[in-house]
Design an enzyme around this catalytic site. Structure first.
Site, PDB file in Angstrom:
ATOM      1  CG  HIS A 464     -28.680 -20.511 -19.934  1.00  0.00           C
ATOM      2  ND1 HIS A 464     -27.316 -20.610 -20.156  1.00  0.00           N
ATOM      3  CD2 HIS A 464     -28.892 -19.277 -19.426  1.00  0.00           C
ATOM      4  CE1 HIS A 464     -26.739 -19.491 -19.772  1.00  0.00           C
ATOM      5  NE2 HIS A 464     -27.662 -18.667 -19.322  1.00  0.00           N
ATOM      6  CB  CYS A 836     -39.704 -10.229 -26.213  1.00  0.00           C
ATOM      7  SG  CYS A 836     -40.405 -10.637 -24.598  1.00  0.00           S
TER       8      CYS A 836
END
Length: 893
Positions: A464, A836
């Site tokens: 993250h 993506c």
């Protein structure tokens, strides 16, 4: 009787041409390729072919190296190959190995197809024995015994494995007069015999064979192996060995050794520069650094090679100019001058900074030395990162506290803070801070915005923290396992040192180094050459380049770096803003649909405004909005104090709220209640998001047609259910506004089953976007957040060549992408295809995506220039392969 003209004897083919190649004598042995001769040997062969002054020699090729390793060095006539090559060199030079009267002395150097500076051995003056030294001494005693002393030390260290400190005291005590040097040589020979139990080798041919074996063995040295792992150099490339007639820079004041570069390595400016050391051999360059002089002093005030030996300097100018013209690149040249005569010993493409590399490539194309395509291929796309972010100043002192993973490039200094809230508040107080966390979650995003950089003890290159930091263009280091963080005491422990909140550190996101104190940095500066190069790239590429963006700042940065649209807008990121989070929590914790809709009604206007801002910035360019993806419990607090505060705000008992949160938690959330599963379970959430997207598109005007993307689909029925919900909302808006919003619906392919079922799913989807982060996790069964603990070991063991979350796994994940493309397009020829995931900014992965026929890739805004250049390179390589009638080789990661 008619006398026939006698034909000249046919030239005898050189033995074992794939194992040995000559240069500088005896004609051409074939193409001088670096993969066969190593970069060093290829450079020598190229210079010799141009007629430049290169001492003659031969190269034992990488094939020889592989053969010798398999044959333990001596089988299948390898010694005969060496002896035959030496005999040819003796005939060419009129000198003989081991002959005291006219000795042939040799330099033995290792080389690979790419430069590995200082890691592959070099042994000079091979063939020098006490008898040969005595023969040389008849002409020049100082030179003879000084050279013999150097050889004893070098050979003992690199071939016999003798610790060089054994000689230090005797060498330091010795004088420079011939008699003293001769006594020193005898003393060193005695030390060798004492330390090894064997006399120093007295047979020149044996010395050469031993030197070659030692150089071959240096390929497997620990430092060489570590360098190859770091730079992704395959072990099977192998080592070549160059054996070359010696020339001597230590014969007096008209001799010496030097190096030169044809353009400035830092700026790229076209100007010859370098240094020279008079009366010296190569191993003196470091020891006598203070005695080096420039090749040319432009002001004419200092001693220089040009001033003392102008003819040599003129020859060097002519040679370097020819090399640039014929080899088409900046050159880094090593040379020796022996009694006023120039000898070129090596040329290779010069090392340069990223900025210099761009300038050199563009200027050489403009000068007509190379084509624009070659200029584009000359630049490593990943090196552009260095130009887009601040970097540590080149000469800055580094006090390293810890080393982690270089998750997001750039450099920044600031005070340590451990709280995301404190990091968010810092800019308003004029503070520059580094957010330090064990790991980050979506709850920390507001603090990451306020921080100059992010440091985490856990996580990998696609964790993250890494992905969010790259999207923001902020430096980030993850997986810094050396550090220990005590969140209660607000203390960071690193290599025996204790740092507290408020202490200043510097993050170098390009190297992964955590540095103590504030370290000087150099600001990014995009040159005109950078802009021109990317313009050329846009003319050549066939793959579109979009950006991942959720905020106006991200969208503006994306356009600034040349993005053609937004390929991934993660709609849930908009809910993590501190002022919106309480409403989002109310929605998640609502016990009835009516209460949930009340909260969603409050979220609708803010989400609509977010999309409107993006649509206006993008001005009709494609924008792909992904509907909510993470599990709802990711929005909920984790700490007791946070739960208590939320319970008070919502008028709930803390224990009741804690039970509700635990009820929503999952054992494996990555494969749990997320993506399309949330949309089907709570359709009211998707209704709100769809309304926000489509109303914003109508408000933006200008023909905006958003692409609505449904995540984590595994079956067409799931997608059809969400499309039906979207259609109902679109029809309602059309009835309310009197205008039908334009839009398309597609899906992310991020599960193996979705790739296999792509043909069926494509019947309902207008586009696919391969979400390669999750597709990699679900295919390999590896968590990207936890993989840093073992992927390094996998790489060292040769199980995985590189991190599959950085460069796509062609054979597994890549095959699923290929299947998805083929089956999807077979069912729907007009299907739009993109990628993506983080792979969208990785050059090797981009080459793969171009190969399988995707329409675009999407990456973080700061990686868009990398994607533009990598896409152009993929097109050029594909075109050239088509001209040759072959497949383009996979690009190295």
């Amino acid at each position: 009787m008619k006398i026939q003209k006698r034909r000249p004897p046919a030239r005898r083919p050189h033995p074992a041409r794939h194992l040995v190649r000559r240069f500088g004598y005896g004609g051409d042995d074939g193409p001088a390729t670096a993969d066969l001769l190593g970069a060093k040997g290829a450079g020598l062969a190229a210079m010799a072919a141009l007629g430049l002054p290169v001492p003659p020699g031969f190269v034992l090729t990488t094939e020889f190296g592989r053969h010798s390793r398999n044959a333990d060095g001596d089988a299948d006539g390898l010694e005969d190959i060496i002896a035959d090559a030496v005999a040819g060199l003796e005939a060419a030079t009129g000198r003989r190995l081991g002959d005291p009267e006219r000795p042939l002395l040799l330099a033995v150097r290792g080389g690979s197809r790419v430069s590995m500076p200082g890691l592959l051995d070099t042994i000079l003056n091979v063939g020098l024995t006490e008898e040969v030294a005595a023969g040389l001494a008849r002409a020049d005693q100082r030179f003879a015994f000084d050279t013999f002393r150097r050889f004893i030390q070098s050979f003992s260290d690199r071939v016999l494995g003798l610790d060089g400190t054994a000689f230090e005291d005797r060498v330091a005590e010795a004088g420079a007069r011939p008699a003293e040097l001769r006594s020193l040589c005898r003393a060193l020979l005695g030390i060798v015999a004492e330390e090894t139990g064997e006399p120093f080798p007295t047979d020149s041919a044996s010395q050469l064979r031993a030197a070659i074996r030692a150089v071959l063995a240096s390929w497997d040295g620990a430092a060489a192996k570590a360098h190859r792992r770091l730079h992704l150099i395959p072990d099977d490339w192998g080592i070549a060995v160059t054996v070359q007639a010696m020339v001597f820079g230590n014969t007096g004041p008209s001799s010496g050794t030097g190096f030169a570069v044809t353009r400035d390595p830092q700026s790229g400016r076209k100007a010859l520069s370098g240094e020279f050391l008079f009366d010296a051999q190569g191993d003196d360059v470091v020891a006598r650094a203070t005695e080096r002089v420039p090749i040319l002093d432009a002001l004419g005030k200092r001693d220089s090679l040009a001033r003392r030996l102008p003819d040599v300097f003129a020859g060097l100018i002519a040679a370097t100019s020819l090399l640039e013209r014929r080899l088409g690149d900046m050159q880094e040249i090593e040379f020796t001058v022996e009694d006023g005569k120039l000898h070129l010993l090596q040329t290779r493409p010069g090392r340069r900074s990223a900025g210099a590399g761009v300038r050199i490539a563009v200027e050489m194309a403009l000068e007509g030395l190379i084509s624009r395509d070659d200029a584009l291929l000359r630049i490593d796309p990943a090196s552009l990162d260095e130009l887009l972010h601040p970097t540590i100043a080149p000469n800055a002192k580094r006090d390293v506290l810890a080393v982690g993973l270089p998750a997001s490039p750039g450099a920044a200094s600031g005070e340590i803070v451990f709280s995301a809230d404190e990091a968010e508040a810092a800019p308003k107080l004029g503070r520059r801070v580094i957010l330090v966390r064990t790991d980050t979650s979506p709850e920390d995003v507001h603090g990451m915005h306020g921080a100059q950089a992010i440091l985490t003890a856990r996580g990998g290159l696609t964790s993250h923290a890494a992905m969010v930091a790259r999207g923001m263009g902020k430096p980030c280091i993850t997986g810094a396992s050396e550090i220990r963080i005590d969140m209660r005491q607000h203390v960071l422990l690193a290599r025996g040192r204790t740092l507290r909140a408020g202490d200043v550190i510097t993050i170098d996101g390009s190297t992964g180094q955590v540095l103590s104190g504030e370290v000087p940095t150099r600001h990014a500066d995009l040159s005109p050459e950078f802009t021109l190069l990317l313009g050329w790239a846009d003319q050549r590429r066939r793959l579109g380049t979009r950006a991942n963006a959720e905020t106006p700042e991200d969208a503006e940065a994306a356009l600034r770096f040349g993005a053609e649209g937004i390929g991934l807008c993660r709609s849930e990121q908009m809910f993590f803003a501190p002022e919106r989070r309480p409403v989002m929590l109310e929605m998640i914790l609502a016990e009835t649909i009516a209460d949930r809709r009340k909260a969603l009604d409050r979220l609708l206007p803010v989400q609509r405004q977010d999309f409107l801002a993006l649509f206006r910035i993008m001005r009709g360019r494609p924008v792909t909005v992904r509907l909510i993806d993470p599990p709802l419990h990711e929005f909920l607090p984790r700490q007791d104090d946070e739960i208590a505060a939320l319970a008070e705000t919502m008028g709930m008992a803390p224990e009741y709220l804690r039970n509700r949160i635990e009820g929503l938690s999952e054992f494996n959330p990555m494969l749990g209640h997320r993506g399309v599963r949330v949309a089907i379970t709570y359709p009211e959430i998707i209704e709100m998001q769809t309304r926000a997207i489509l109303e914003a598109a109508l408000d933006a005007g200008g023909g905006v047609a958003p692409e609505i993307m449904v995540p984590l689909v595994l079956d067409r029925a799931e997608l059809d259910a969400v499309i039906a919900c979207i259609s109902q909302v679109a029809e309602a808006i059309a009835a309310e506004r009197g205008a039908a919003p334009a839009y398309t619906v597609g899906t992310m392919i991020e599960l193996p089953r979705a790739a296999l079922m792509a043909g069926d799913i494509a019947r309902s989807a207008a586009f696919f976007s391969f979400g390669t982060n999750d597709l990699t996790q679900t295919t390999l069964g590896i968590s990207r957040d936890d993989s840093a603990a073992f992927l390094g070991r996998y790489a060292r063991a040769g199980i995985l060549a590189r991190d599959p979350f950085v460069t796509i796994d062609r054979d597994g994940v890549g095959e699923l992408v290929r299947i998805g493309v083929e089956r999807g397009r077979a069912a729907r020829p007009d299907l739009i295809l993109g990628a993506c995931g983080e792979h969208g900014g990785d050059p090797a992965s981009i080459a793969f995506f171009a190969e399988v026929g995707l329409d675009y890739v999407s990456s973080s805004p700061f990686r868009v220039p990398i994607a533009r250049l990598a896409a152009a390179q993929a097109a050029i390589r594909s075109d050239r392969a088509a001209e040759r009638g072959s497949e383009p080789a996979p690009m190295a990661g």
